[in-house]
Design an enzyme around this catalytic site. Structure first.
Site, PDB file in Angstrom:
ATOM      1  N   ASP A 133       0.824  -1.211   0.000  1.00  0.00           N
ATOM      2  CA  ASP A 133       0.000   0.000   0.000  1.00  0.00           C
ATOM      3  C   ASP A 133       0.860   1.264   0.000  1.00  0.00           C
ATOM      4  O   ASP A 133       0.316   2.363   0.075  1.00  0.00           O
ATOM      5  CB  ASP A 133      -0.930   0.014   1.218  1.00  0.00           C
ATOM      6  CG  ASP A 133      -2.396  -0.154   0.812  1.00  0.00           C
ATOM      7  OD1 ASP A 133      -2.656  -0.470  -0.356  1.00  0.00           O
ATOM      8  OD2 ASP A 133      -3.272   0.029   1.672  1.00  0.00           O
ATOM      9  N   ASP A 169      -9.852  -6.714  12.187  1.00  0.00           N
ATOM     10  CA  ASP A 169      -9.678  -8.098  12.595  1.00  0.00           C
ATOM     11  C   ASP A 169     -10.830  -8.580  13.480  1.00  0.00           C
ATOM     12  O   ASP A 169     -11.539  -9.534  13.146  1.00  0.00           O
ATOM     13  CB  ASP A 169      -8.329  -8.285  13.296  1.00  0.00           C
ATOM     14  CG  ASP A 169      -7.992  -7.140  14.244  1.00  0.00           C
ATOM     15  OD1 ASP A 169      -8.897  -6.355  14.619  1.00  0.00           O
ATOM     16  OD2 ASP A 169      -6.813  -7.022  14.629  1.00  0.00           O
TER      17      ASP A 169
END
Length: 916
Positions: free
Chosen positions: A168, A331
């Site tokens: 990224d 998560d």
């Protein structure tokens, strides 16, 4: 039977509560609670810590807690005639009830933890394919190289394992940033990581835009990959060789299993461990969660995804649209969604990765602030109590993990509350001294016994209070901001891998000094008022002791903000692995006692003395190229500490094999720290810190702090030519040398791997210096030539690089190159004008990013790929002659367009000029 069991439990609970709320005097209360504590001690010492004895221990402790709560609710609040005291009293009571709630939930969750037995792998033919996703943003290349190398070394069939680096930091959005320096840095990062992945055998992947942070990056990886199982690793989490062998088998046992989570273990200390020097002898903070809490959650199918070191089933992720990205803790949010859909999870408590922690206190607080805000976001936006599909115990488990992050509020209330009574005589609770001791003292003893019984092997006494106080001073603001605007928090990357070059006070230190001074003044005032002020009762003594306890915690915290110098720039691990050292013509058997990517500690195992090594030597392991080293220190006759030269990509495989080949080394290190600390010795140790650390912190006042510095680049491999003999050509290519190799060497190696029939180009005699942002402008005709050729190649239906993922999107070229294209394609090129390296790097990145999706276009016969590769090699530099570009017949186009013929004619001309 189930109904009868619930009826029996309900009646027992009613009888117990009825007994506990009976009013008794302080003396009877003391004897009752003392008897309960004595029973707890007997069970602790004489009975095993499992089954009925464990439940009986927790039940006796709960009785004492319930007696205290009943007393606080019914007999200690100020009257309505004192609105100020009543207001502050209710605030203190709320903080205490929060702590009791967290304690009660933790007792339910951890009453009977589940420890899973190892599960063997299925037969090789039945093994599922695994895609290993490593999301990256701004991590240094050396760190990524270590993680990639360890991932590629995993003990798993190579044809069923694909390692993906999800970058990224080199997205199209970053490569076209309006700021030219940032755009150039992103382009350079993309090219560098592409070369690294090709050298190691991993797959590089980026995307168009940095949307939805880590969750978006992972979802982009899901779109590009296809394996049944997905392993997610943070960029600094290197896996041990046995990771998949110890986890994948669980998926074959339970077709509804969506997650196998493993613990996060770290090679370096966090700021508290480093500054108090406890890393080698005290369990880390996260061991309480990964060593106890996750096993308790696993009992109730409540263990959740922790962002890394976890395997997930693709089919389950597809069922919820991939990784969730509404909050900044993707998560736990993803796990909550999947548990709500009926999927199951598992927790394997064996350490199987080694990662890095934030090293400075400021970075540590940033990381914890993100966790805090993310979990509160989930609580507010996806409240587990309202989540359909969850069992009641699962709702309770998730609620405990989310509400825990409100701890800064009660922690600061407990820290400052006694000052209200000491300085302002505010009656925050009403009680006699006898009652306070009978109820409060026995409650504190029982609570400490419960905590030490459950967590004593992974958490020393009062260390939880220290961590909560250090974080709480700053996390209060994080909590307030997310409550006011639940969707506002954004993902922030935690800096890791930096060093601290000298002792100094953290920039966050001054609030801690202020609180310490206020508490010290409070203790002094309490003592003076108790001894000399008429009418002051013994309650002032009790409150003064409370303030003194807070002062000890605040004193230890001053040691935390007094940051010690970081001696080890690259974290190491005790490994105990066999190897051999070549020094001159002598081969010496050694044991690698401690290993890092920068240095190693070698112990000679044959008993002979070490020879002199003025020119260093080579460290040979079971697999991979040798590691050139020089002598750093000789601490013992049979011990040598050696330093490595700059590592080539292939050599990171050797380092990973030594560091992460056997997880037993890390497990042994963790076991050596997990020594149970009883309440007495643990309390004395904490008190000693509270006395000594403020003195050290005061001695740091006036010391200036330098900014954290990344590890300095190591010297080039070819600076020690005698050590490089016998290494593969690619091994002589350091990752970040003082002068980087010419880009054509990287390209030639890549072409040779993708087209095995083509011989690699020999490396240039001398590396080409890297062109900085301040370098003079490059030759525009050469840029125009290369741009025109690349645009023609991109427009052609030819698969020039089938190994590059199709999801790599083409990125626009930089403004200088785009402007150069406006020059006529047939403009004459001066023979002495070479293609500048910076332009070459950007052009090659463009070419790779624009590669077609498959080999279908090549089948159409647009261009002979081997001939194209040879011409590119000739263009890159001297060493080979240009090769004609034969064109095979295409059913779609009988002849190439004129512009295309012209472009390749110019390409051949440039190749001839460079080859000459």
């Amino acid at each position: 039977m189930a109904a009868l069991r619930w009826i029996a439990w309900g009646l027992s609970a009613l009888l117990t509560i009825g007994f506990l709320v009976q009013p008794v005097g302080p003396e009877a209360q003391t004897w009752l609670c003392a008897a309960a504590c004595a029973g707890m001690a007997a069970l602790w010492l004489l009975a095993p810590r499992r089954g009925l004895p464990r439940l009986a221990f927790l039940a006796l402790g709960s009785l004492v807690v319930i007696r205290y709560v009943y007393w606080r609710l019914t007999g200690t609040l100020p009257s309505l005639d004192d609105p100020v005291g009543l207001g502050f009293g209710l605030l203190l009571l709320a903080a205490e009830l929060y702590c009791v709630l967290i304690l009660a939930v933790s007792l339910v969750v951890n009453a009977d933890p589940l420890v899973r037995a190892p599960v063997a792998l299925p037969p090789a033919a039945e093994l599922p394919a695994v895609d290993l996703l490593i999301p990256s943003y701004n991590e240094p290349t050396e760190l990524l190289a270590a993680t990639l190398a360890a991932a590629l070394n995993l003990d798993y069939p190579a044809e069923k394992l694909t390692v993906w680096l999800l970058d990224d930091g080199g997205t199209d959005q970053k490569c076209t940033d309006p700021n030219p320096e940032r755009a150039q840095a992103a382009r350079a990062r993309r090219a560098e990581l592409q070369a690294l992945c090709c050298d190691l055998g991993a797959r590089y992947l980026t995307r168009a835009r940095n949307e939805h942070a880590k969750a978006g990056n992972l979802n982009n990886g899901l779109c590009a990959s296809r394996a049944e199982i997905v392993l997610v690793l943070d960029a600094d989490h290197a896996p041990f060789r046995s990771f998949l062998a110890e986890t994948v088998g669980l998926f074959s046992r339970d077709p509804n299993l969506f997650l196998v989570q493993t613990p996060h273990v770290f090679l370096n200390p966090d700021p508290i461990e480093r500054n108090l020097r406890t890393f080698a002898r005290m369990p880390s903070e996260n061991e309480m969660f990964y060593g106890v809490t996750q096993t308790g959650l696993d009992k109730w199918n409540g263990s959740f995804f922790c962002g890394s070191a976890a395997l997930l089933r693709r089919r389950a992720l597809d069922a919820v649209g991939g990784f969730s990205g509404i909050t900044i803790t993707e998560d736990c949010e993803t796990a909550l969604d999947l548990h709500g859909k009926g999927w199951t999870s598992a927790y394997v408590g064996q350490p199987l990765i080694a990662g890095l922690q934030p090293e400075s206190l400021a970075d540590f607080i940033v990381q914890r602030g993100r966790w805090c805000q993310g979990m509160i976001q989930i609580l507010m936006l996806k409240n587990p109590l309202m989540k359909r599909g969850l069992r009641p115990i699962q709702k309770l488990a998730y609620l405990s993990s989310m509400t825990f992050w409100f701890f800064p509020l009660p922690r600061l209330i407990f820290m400052l509350a006694p000052l209200l009574h000491i300085f302002f005589d505010v009656k925050i609770f009403v009680s006699s001294v006898d009652e306070a001791l009978a109820y409060t003292a026995t409650y504190i003893v029982a609570n400490l016994m419960i905590q030490n019984y459950l967590y004593g092997h992974v958490r020393w006494p009062f260390v939880s209070e220290l961590y909560e106080y250090v974080q709480g001073v700053f996390l209060v603001r994080s909590i307030a901001s997310v409550i006011l605007s639940p969707r506002r928090p954004s993902f922030s990357v935690t800096a890791k891998g930096a060093g601290l070059d000298r002792d100094h006070l953290s920039a966050l230190a001054w609030p801690f000094f202020a609180i310490f001074a206020a508490l010290a003044a409070g203790c002094g005032m309490a003592a003076w008022r108790y001894l000399y002020e008429p009418g002051v009762t013994s309650l002032m003594l009790v409150v003064g002791l409370w303030c003194g306890f807070n002062l000890v915690i605040a004193g230890v915290a001053l040691g935390v903000v007094a940051e010690r110098r970081q001696d080890e720039r690259v974290p190491s691990l005790p490994v105990g692995r066999p190897a051999s050292a070549a020094i001159g013509s002598e081969q010496i058997p050694v044991t690698v006692e401690r290993m890092s990517a920068e240095a190693a500690t070698l112990r000679r195992t044959d008993g002979a003395p070490w020879p002199a090594m003025p020119e260093g030597g080579l460290l040979h392991a079971a697999a991979g190229p040798a590691l050139p080293f020089t002598l750093r220190a000789a601490p013992e006759p049979d011990l040598r500490v050696v330093a490595f030269a700059a590592l080539a990509p292939a050599q990171y495989r050797t380092v990973a094999g030594l560091m992460y080949g056997d997880a037993g080394a890390l497990r042994g290190f963790l076991a050596s720290r997990r020594r149970h600390r009883d309440l007495l010795t643990g309390s004395l140790r904490f008190l000693a810190w509270g006395i000594a650390e403020p003195v050290r912190a005061l001695s740091y006042i006036g010391k200036s702090a330098r900014a954290p510095v990344a590890p300095a680049p190591k010297g080039k491999v070819d600076s020690l030519p005698e050590m490089s003999a016998g290494l593969p050509e690619s091994a002589a290519l350091p990752l970040r040398p003082a002068a980087e190799p010419a880009p054509h060497a990287i390209l030639a190696d890549r072409i040779a791997r993708e087209r095995p029939s083509v011989a690699p180009l020999p490396a240039a005699a001398s590396p080409v210096p890297v062109v900085s942002a301040a370098a003079p402008p490059v030759d525009l005709p050469a840029q125009a030539l290369l741009q025109a050729a690349l645009e023609a190649l991109v427009a052609m239906p030819v698969d020039v690089s089938p190994g590059i993922p199709a999801v790599l999107r083409p990125e626009p070229l930089s403004a200088p190159v785009a402007a150069a294209v406006e020059a006529p394609v047939h403009a004459p090129v001066a023979p002495e004008a070479p293609v500048d390296e910076a332009v070459w790097r950007m052009a090659i990145a463009d070419l790779l990013a624009a590669a077609p999706a498959s080999g279908e276009a090549l089948a159409a016969g647009a261009l002979d790929a081997a001939a194209w590769a040879e011409s590119i090699r000739a263009l890159a530099g001297p060493g080979t002659a240009p090769v004609p570009l034969p064109r095979r017949a295409s059913p779609l186009d009988a002849a190439p367009p004129a512009a295309l013929r012209d472009a390749f004619a110019l390409l051949r001309d440039a190749a001839s000029r460079n080859a000459a």
